[in-house]
Design a protein around this motif. Structure first.
Motif, PDB file in Angstrom:
ATOM      1  N   VAL A 180       0.865  -1.176   0.000  1.00  0.00           N
ATOM      2  CA  VAL A 180       0.000   0.000   0.000  1.00  0.00           C
ATOM      3  C   VAL A 180       0.901   1.225   0.000  1.00  0.00           C
ATOM      4  CG1 VAL A 180      -1.820   1.275   1.205  1.00  0.00           C
ATOM      5  CG2 VAL A 180      -1.781  -1.233   1.294  1.00  0.00           C
ATOM      6  N   LEU A 181       0.899   1.944  -1.107  1.00  0.00           N
ATOM      7  CA  LEU A 181       1.780   3.094  -1.272  1.00  0.00           C
ATOM      8  C   LEU A 181       1.071   4.378  -0.873  1.00  0.00           C
ATOM      9  CD1 LEU A 181       3.372   2.147  -4.714  1.00  0.00           C
ATOM     10  CD2 LEU A 181       4.392   1.898  -2.451  1.00  0.00           C
ATOM     11  N   THR A 182       1.863   5.420  -0.627  1.00  0.00           N
ATOM     12  CA  THR A 182       1.297   6.698  -0.209  1.00  0.00           C
ATOM     13  C   THR A 182       0.796   7.519  -1.384  1.00  0.00           C
ATOM     14  OG1 THR A 182       1.698   8.639   1.177  1.00  0.00           O
ATOM     15  CG2 THR A 182       3.460   8.004  -0.324  1.00  0.00           C
ATOM     16  N   GLU A 183       1.242   7.195  -2.618  1.00  0.00           N
ATOM     17  CA  GLU A 183       0.823   7.973  -3.777  1.00  0.00           C
ATOM     18  C   GLU A 183      -0.670   7.817  -4.019  1.00  0.00           C
ATOM     19  OE1 GLU A 183       3.336   5.871  -3.836  1.00  0.00           O
ATOM     20  OE2 GLU A 183       5.137   7.049  -4.299  1.00  0.00           O
ATOM     21  N   LYS A 184      -1.332   8.932  -4.309  1.00  0.00           N
ATOM     22  CA  LYS A 184      -2.755   8.880  -4.605  1.00  0.00           C
ATOM     23  C   LYS A 184      -2.973   8.331  -6.014  1.00  0.00           C
ATOM     24  CE  LYS A 184      -4.104  12.582  -1.448  1.00  0.00           C
ATOM     25  NZ  LYS A 184      -4.854  13.839  -1.282  1.00  0.00           N
ATOM     26  N   ILE A 185      -4.036   7.520  -6.150  1.00  0.00           N
ATOM     27  CA  ILE A 185      -4.318   6.905  -7.444  1.00  0.00           C
ATOM     28  C   ILE A 185      -5.360   7.722  -8.193  1.00  0.00           C
ATOM     29  CG2 ILE A 185      -3.798   4.624  -6.519  1.00  0.00           C
ATOM     30  CD1 ILE A 185      -6.826   4.081  -6.520  1.00  0.00           C
ATOM     31  N   SER A 186      -5.464   7.517  -9.507  1.00  0.00           N
ATOM     32  CA  SER A 186      -6.469   8.161 -10.351  1.00  0.00           C
ATOM     33  C   SER A 186      -7.388   7.072 -10.893  1.00  0.00           C
ATOM     34  CB  SER A 186      -5.789   8.921 -11.499  1.00  0.00           C
ATOM     35  OG  SER A 186      -4.916   9.916 -10.996  1.00  0.00           O
ATOM     36  N   PRO A 187      -8.464   6.754 -10.171  1.00  0.00           N
ATOM     37  CA  PRO A 187      -9.272   5.589 -10.511  1.00  0.00           C
ATOM     38  C   PRO A 187     -10.343   5.822 -11.561  1.00  0.00           C
ATOM     39  CG  PRO A 187     -10.099   6.583  -8.520  1.00  0.00           C
ATOM     40  CD  PRO A 187      -8.931   7.424  -8.959  1.00  0.00           C
ATOM     41  N   GLY A 188     -10.448   7.054 -12.073  1.00  0.00           N
ATOM     42  CA  GLY A 188     -11.511   7.326 -13.036  1.00  0.00           C
ATOM     43  C   GLY A 188     -12.869   7.169 -12.379  1.00  0.00           C
ATOM     44  N   ASN A 189     -13.740   6.358 -12.981  1.00  0.00           N
ATOM     45  CA  ASN A 189     -15.092   6.150 -12.453  1.00  0.00           C
ATOM     46  C   ASN A 189     -15.218   4.829 -11.696  1.00  0.00           C
ATOM     47  OD1 ASN A 189     -16.211   8.581 -13.442  1.00  0.00           O
ATOM     48  ND2 ASN A 189     -16.421   7.676 -15.481  1.00  0.00           N
ATOM     49  N   MET A 190     -14.114   4.295 -11.202  1.00  0.00           N
ATOM     50  CA  MET A 190     -14.174   3.030 -10.485  1.00  0.00           C
ATOM     51  C   MET A 190     -14.810   3.224  -9.110  1.00  0.00           C
ATOM     52  SD  MET A 190     -10.428   1.405 -11.403  1.00  0.00           S
ATOM     53  CE  MET A 190     -10.790  -0.181 -10.667  1.00  0.00           C
ATOM     54  N   ASN A 191     -15.599   2.234  -8.711  1.00  0.00           N
ATOM     55  CA  ASN A 191     -16.191   2.292  -7.377  1.00  0.00           C
ATOM     56  C   ASN A 191     -15.361   1.469  -6.395  1.00  0.00           C
ATOM     57  OD1 ASN A 191     -16.949  -0.419  -7.676  1.00  0.00           O
ATOM     58  ND2 ASN A 191     -18.978   0.112  -8.458  1.00  0.00           N
ATOM     59  N   VAL A 192     -15.803   1.437  -5.151  1.00  0.00           N
ATOM     60  CA  VAL A 192     -15.055   0.771  -4.095  1.00  0.00           C
ATOM     61  C   VAL A 192     -14.856  -0.708  -4.407  1.00  0.00           C
ATOM     62  CG1 VAL A 192     -15.185   0.063  -1.668  1.00  0.00           C
ATOM     63  CG2 VAL A 192     -15.712   2.430  -2.302  1.00  0.00           C
ATOM     64  N   TRP A 193     -15.922  -1.382  -4.836  1.00  0.00           N
ATOM     65  CA  TRP A 193     -15.816  -2.814  -5.156  1.00  0.00           C
ATOM     66  C   TRP A 193     -14.796  -3.063  -6.262  1.00  0.00           C
ATOM     67  CZ3 TRP A 193     -17.932  -7.326  -3.232  1.00  0.00           C
ATOM     68  CH2 TRP A 193     -17.774  -8.472  -4.029  1.00  0.00           C
ATOM     69  N   ASP A 194     -14.828  -2.224  -7.310  1.00  0.00           N
ATOM     70  CA  ASP A 194     -13.899  -2.408  -8.435  1.00  0.00           C
ATOM     71  C   ASP A 194     -12.449  -2.319  -7.977  1.00  0.00           C
ATOM     72  OD1 ASP A 194     -16.035  -2.629 -10.212  1.00  0.00           O
ATOM     73  OD2 ASP A 194     -16.061  -0.479 -10.635  1.00  0.00           O
ATOM     74  N   ILE A 195     -12.153  -1.335  -7.132  1.00  0.00           N
ATOM     75  CA  ILE A 195     -10.769  -1.131  -6.692  1.00  0.00           C
ATOM     76  C   ILE A 195     -10.316  -2.276  -5.790  1.00  0.00           C
ATOM     77  CG2 ILE A 195      -9.279   0.326  -5.269  1.00  0.00           C
ATOM     78  CD1 ILE A 195     -10.726   2.733  -6.420  1.00  0.00           C
ATOM     79  N   ILE A 196     -11.162  -2.680  -4.868  1.00  0.00           N
ATOM     80  CA  ILE A 196     -10.783  -3.779  -3.977  1.00  0.00           C
ATOM     81  C   ILE A 196     -10.576  -5.067  -4.770  1.00  0.00           C
ATOM     82  CG2 ILE A 196     -11.524  -5.203  -2.026  1.00  0.00           C
ATOM     83  CD1 ILE A 196     -12.998  -2.762  -0.946  1.00  0.00           C
ATOM     84  N   SER A 197     -11.380  -5.281  -5.802  1.00  0.00           N
ATOM     85  CA  SER A 197     -11.280  -6.518  -6.591  1.00  0.00           C
ATOM     86  C   SER A 197      -9.966  -6.626  -7.335  1.00  0.00           C
ATOM     87  CB  SER A 197     -12.448  -6.615  -7.578  1.00  0.00           C
ATOM     88  OG  SER A 197     -12.376  -5.594  -8.567  1.00  0.00           O
ATOM     89  N   ILE A 198      -9.259  -5.498  -7.545  1.00  0.00           N
ATOM     90  CA  ILE A 198      -7.948  -5.538  -8.213  1.00  0.00           C
ATOM     91  C   ILE A 198      -6.979  -6.415  -7.428  1.00  0.00           C
ATOM     92  CG2 ILE A 198      -5.944  -4.135  -8.884  1.00  0.00           C
ATOM     93  CD1 ILE A 198      -7.890  -1.844  -9.470  1.00  0.00           C
ATOM     94  N   GLY A 199      -7.185  -6.492  -6.118  1.00  0.00           N
ATOM     95  CA  GLY A 199      -6.321  -7.322  -5.292  1.00  0.00           C
ATOM     96  C   GLY A 199      -6.375  -8.802  -5.640  1.00  0.00           C
ATOM     97  N   ARG A 200      -7.384  -9.218  -6.388  1.00  0.00           N
ATOM     98  CA  ARG A 200      -7.487 -10.628  -6.787  1.00  0.00           C
ATOM     99  C   ARG A 200      -6.727 -10.919  -8.073  1.00  0.00           C
ATOM    100  NH1 ARG A 200      -7.757 -13.699  -3.148  1.00  0.00           N
ATOM    101  NH2 ARG A 200      -8.543 -15.362  -4.506  1.00  0.00           N
ATOM    102  N   TYR A 201      -6.028  -9.928  -8.619  1.00  0.00           N
ATOM    103  CA  TYR A 201      -5.296 -10.102  -9.884  1.00  0.00           C
ATOM    104  C   TYR A 201      -4.389 -11.327  -9.897  1.00  0.00           C
ATOM    105  CZ  TYR A 201      -1.102  -9.544 -12.734  1.00  0.00           C
ATOM    106  OH  TYR A 201      -0.019  -9.788 -13.532  1.00  0.00           O
ATOM    107  N   PRO A 202      -3.641 -11.631  -8.828  1.00  0.00           N
ATOM    108  CA  PRO A 202      -2.739 -12.792  -8.900  1.00  0.00           C
ATOM    109  C   PRO A 202      -3.460 -14.130  -9.040  1.00  0.00           C
ATOM    110  CG  PRO A 202      -2.142 -11.331  -7.077  1.00  0.00           C
ATOM    111  CD  PRO A 202      -3.489 -10.906  -7.553  1.00  0.00           C
ATOM    112  N   TYR A 203      -4.767 -14.145  -8.804  1.00  0.00           N
ATOM    113  CA  TYR A 203      -5.471 -15.428  -8.743  1.00  0.00           C
ATOM    114  C   TYR A 203      -6.455 -15.657  -9.893  1.00  0.00           C
ATOM    115  CZ  TYR A 203      -3.748 -14.939  -3.970  1.00  0.00           C
ATOM    116  OH  TYR A 203      -2.948 -14.751  -2.872  1.00  0.00           O
ATOM    117  N   VAL A 204      -6.894 -14.600 -10.580  1.00  0.00           N
ATOM    118  CA  VAL A 204      -7.911 -14.762 -11.619  1.00  0.00           C
ATOM    119  C   VAL A 204      -7.280 -15.195 -12.943  1.00  0.00           C
ATOM    120  CG1 VAL A 204      -9.429 -13.072 -10.533  1.00  0.00           C
ATOM    121  CG2 VAL A 204      -7.784 -12.313 -12.254  1.00  0.00           C
ATOM    122  N   ASN A 205      -8.134 -15.641 -13.872  1.00  0.00           N
ATOM    123  CA  ASN A 205      -7.648 -16.069 -15.185  1.00  0.00           C
ATOM    124  C   ASN A 205      -7.304 -14.866 -16.049  1.00  0.00           C
ATOM    125  OD1 ASN A 205     -10.077 -15.061 -16.241  1.00  0.00           O
ATOM    126  ND2 ASN A 205     -11.098 -17.049 -15.991  1.00  0.00           N
TER     127      ASN A 205
END
Length: 337
Positions: free
Chosen positions: A90-115
């Protein structure tokens, strides 16, 4: 099989970086471990090498020597997707998520496991819901990230790291932009996660009060890149905090638990009393240019006594009962004129 007792081990680790032809070694021969379930805070002056160490642990910089092990696995030579299953960042730099919602951003954490299509399965959604609950984000899943407060945004980023299901979580200045209630909420949430979920959490921070109050262990990095590891209270009592952060004009007051400026021209004042007001009165008097000193027969100076009714100021024939510290400081100022 014996249960893993440490999640993060630094073994004879030397850190540094290259800039063109310039090779710089920052720290050498670091041998440190973090037990399962602990929160460790990394502190040190600017330029001491905290960021270099954090980047090396995260696999973003190669070690100059030695190795980093996570749950007994050396990370050298691993692909980033493999490291992402061992360590979340978790870095201190602020991100630019566009129109992503909370669920979308949290789901990025599953990247190592999805197809390769990024499709979330039932286990992935269950993991995301668990992270949402752990970070107290229920009911906020469909809110836009840009609409959140700074404290809420930080909890979202921690939830994203949590969904990676890694034994180690690294955080860089996680409370830097937060107000006091949000700072404490984030730190207490991380402490709870470490213990309940058997995580190892390493936090890089400049906030000495939080580290002294809530770290299980502090890694104190000096200007030479060397690290002292210990309980916060031990580092204070051994003089390590003052040695690393102090300077000729700045000292650490053990009784008050804070740094203060050494003022050579402070005037003496007697202060008697032992209730909760004593420390705060010493602090206010120091700011006003006075040092509370023991009584001496050869020293004639103002005297303040803490009484039930207030602060009684005596100087020669002058006497005044002050109802507050502000009134006391005003009376002292009048004595000087």
């Amino acid at each position: 099989m014996m249960k893993q007792t440490t999640n993060l081990d630094l073994i004879n680790l030397s850190t540094g970086y290259s800039r063109g032809r310039i090779q710089r070694e920052v720290s050498r021969q670091i041998n440190l471990s973090i037990p399962v379930g602990q929160v460790v805070m990394l502190m040190g002056p600017n330029g001491s090498g905290k960021s270099t160490l954090m980047h090396t642990i995260a696999g973003l910089l190669p070690p100059r020597a030695g190795e980093v092990q996570i749950s007994g696995h050396p990370i050298a030579g691993l692909k980033m997707k493999q490291i992402a299953k061992l360590l979340s960042l978790v870095l201190t730099e602020k991100i630019s998520p566009g129109n992503m919602n909370v669920w979308d951003i949290i789901s990025i954490g599953r990247y190592p496991y999805v197809n390769y299509r990024g499709t979330l399965g039932q286990e992935d959604r269950s993991c995301i819901r668990s992270a949402v609950a752990q970070c107290r984000l229920e009911g906020m899943e469909h809110r836009l990230y840009t609409e959140l407060s700074d404290g809420e945004k930080q909890r979202v980023m921690i939830a994203r790291a949590l969904t990676q299901q890694t034994p180690v979580i690294l955080l860089d200045e996680p409370t830097a932009h937060l107000d006091l209630p949000s700072r404490l909420e984030v730190i207490m949430m991380l402490r709870r996660m470490a213990r309940e979920l058997d995580k190892t959490i390493l936090i890089s921070t400049h906030e000495l009060d939080l580290a002294l109050g809530w770290a299980d262990t502090i890694w104190l990095m000096g200007r030479d890149g060397a690290i002292i590891s210990g309980a916060p209270e031990d580092l204070v009592l051994q003089g390590d905090i003052e040695r690393v952060f102090g300077n000729p004009s700045l000292s650490y007051d053990l009784s008050r638990g804070e740094f203060s400026v050494r003022q050579q021209d402070n005037r003496p004042i007697y202060l008697s009393g032992h209730d909760v007001r004593y420390g705060w009165t010493v602090r206010a008097l120091s700011r006003a240019g006075y040092d509370a000193v023991p009584r001496r027969a050869d020293l004639h100076c103002p005297e303040v006594s803490l009484e039930h009714e207030g602060w009684r100021l005596l100087h020669g024939s002058y006497e005044q009962l002050c109802s507050s510290i502000a009134t006391l400081l005003e009376a002292l100022q009048k004595l000087d004129t």
